[in-house]
Design a protein around this motif. Sequence first.
Motif, short mmCIF file in Angstrom:
data_model
loop_
_atom_site.label_atom_id
_atom_site.label_comp_id
_atom_site.label_asym_id
_atom_site.label_seq_id
_atom_site.Cartn_x
_atom_site.Cartn_y
_atom_site.Cartn_z
N LYS A 100 24.27 -22.73 -25.50
CA LYS A 100 24.16 -21.30 -25.74
C LYS A 100 22.68 -20.98 -25.90
CE LYS A 100 25.34 -17.04 -27.12
NZ LYS A 100 23.99 -16.48 -27.37
N ARG A 101 22.17 -20.05 -25.11
CA ARG A 101 20.75 -19.73 -25.15
C ARG A 101 20.35 -19.20 -26.51
NH1 ARG A 101 18.19 -15.08 -23.47
NH2 ARG A 101 19.95 -14.43 -22.17
N ALA A 102 19.19 -19.66 -26.98
CA ALA A 102 18.63 -19.21 -28.25
C ALA A 102 17.34 -18.45 -27.97
CB ALA A 102 18.40 -20.42 -29.16
N ALA A 103 16.21 -18.94 -28.46
CA ALA A 103 14.94 -18.22 -28.31
C ALA A 103 14.25 -18.58 -26.99
CB ALA A 103 14.02 -18.56 -29.48
N ASP A 104 13.35 -17.69 -26.52
CA ASP A 104 12.50 -17.99 -25.37
C ASP A 104 11.09 -17.52 -25.65
OD1 ASP A 104 12.04 -15.25 -23.60
OD2 ASP A 104 13.91 -15.20 -24.71
N PHE A 105 10.12 -18.16 -24.99
CA PHE A 105 8.71 -17.90 -25.25
C PHE A 105 7.92 -17.96 -23.95
CE2 PHE A 105 10.65 -20.58 -28.48
CZ PHE A 105 10.52 -19.82 -29.63
N MET A 106 6.70 -17.41 -23.98
CA MET A 106 5.75 -17.50 -22.88
C MET A 106 6.28 -16.81 -21.62
SD MET A 106 4.52 -21.46 -23.35
CE MET A 106 3.85 -21.50 -21.70
N GLY A 107 5.38 -16.50 -20.71
CA GLY A 107 5.79 -15.92 -19.45
C GLY A 107 6.40 -14.55 -19.61
N PRO A 108 6.88 -13.97 -18.52
CA PRO A 108 7.50 -12.64 -18.57
C PRO A 108 8.83 -12.67 -19.31
CG PRO A 108 7.82 -13.63 -16.41
CD PRO A 108 6.87 -14.54 -17.16
N PRO A 109 9.26 -11.53 -19.85
CA PRO A 109 10.57 -11.49 -20.53
C PRO A 109 11.69 -11.88 -19.58
CG PRO A 109 9.29 -9.48 -20.93
CD PRO A 109 8.57 -10.22 -19.84
N LEU A 110 12.74 -12.45 -20.13
CA LEU A 110 13.90 -12.79 -19.32
C LEU A 110 14.60 -11.52 -18.86
CD1 LEU A 110 15.35 -15.75 -21.41
CD2 LEU A 110 14.08 -15.89 -19.26
N PRO A 111 15.14 -11.50 -17.64
CA PRO A 111 15.82 -10.30 -17.15
C PRO A 111 17.13 -10.05 -17.89
CG PRO A 111 16.11 -12.12 -15.62
CD PRO A 111 15.11 -12.59 -16.64
N ASP A 112 17.64 -8.84 -17.78
CA ASP A 112 18.88 -8.47 -18.47
C ASP A 112 20.07 -9.31 -18.01
OD1 ASP A 112 17.53 -6.56 -19.91
OD2 ASP A 112 18.07 -4.91 -18.55
N ASP A 113 20.03 -9.77 -16.75
CA ASP A 113 21.15 -10.56 -16.23
C ASP A 113 20.92 -12.06 -16.36
OD1 ASP A 113 19.15 -10.83 -14.37
OD2 ASP A 113 20.41 -10.42 -12.62
#
Length: 287
Positions: A100-113
């Motif tokens: 299950k995805r938790a946090a993300d960092f760096m780079g562009p924001p993750l897309p809505d999909d």
Amino acid sequence: MCLFVGVALALSAAFWVPSHAMPRASYGRTVRMVESTVPRAATSTPRSMRSDGLHAADRYVSTVRFLVPNNEQVAFEHTWTARADQLAESKGLRYFQMTKRAADFMGPPLPDDEFNYQSFCVWDSKAAFEACAVDFSEDVGRAANYDGLFALALPPAISNVPPGDRAIDMSVRLPREAFVASNRFGIKSGFERDFEDMWAARDSSLADLPGFVNFQLLRREDEVDDDNTYISYTTWKNVQAFNSWRNSENFKRSHSNSRGDKESPYAKMPKVVTFQTFLVVSADDGM
């Protein structure tokens, strides 16, 4: 694991996750191990190479990515309990976990999909995956398969992943059992061997760190639909073990820059994405 100038500092800031991000698990259900059928992957040179000059795979990794609405997530998680039991009986399976995805960092924001769940299977070979009869619900998800390079893993008897038993309460989410830190890379055409060689020369003392479970560098097979040609994929016992690694000498060595004036192999900024795992199935040697 050397990264181009500037990324090391960004990673130092990015590879931090609050300790409360990993919920505690309760137990009660017996977890079965998969009997190992092949030797543990070697991590020392010389390594086997493919005819195209890239490193030969140690494992084959199959995944399916899902975007599940919040109000459906508990039910979705429980649909994988029977599949995990089936996979434990599947010939050639080395390791499985739902994430299950938790946090993300760096780079562009993750897309809505962007997917929020992913099934993750490690196999002896692609043939073993293709022979598996388990329904992975690919009709409602998107498959992404990889060559698994430079596999490194500890036996469950040492890592305690998966736990000896787990509680199953149909009314709540399944207990989390480990923590994954992944780093997504887009590599320039023609620089793939250069990038792989950096990882092949890495400091393998990672396995000596408290809470380490397993590691692979994933090389995307066939068509790439997300610009991520490679992913580093490390499983830790919990987020505390991950954060301790960030403060270790191993982290400093692996994220120092030693490329000098060489052209960077990176086509884009790396993207760090973390996951919580559940329903882990493991070979008795760890992968």
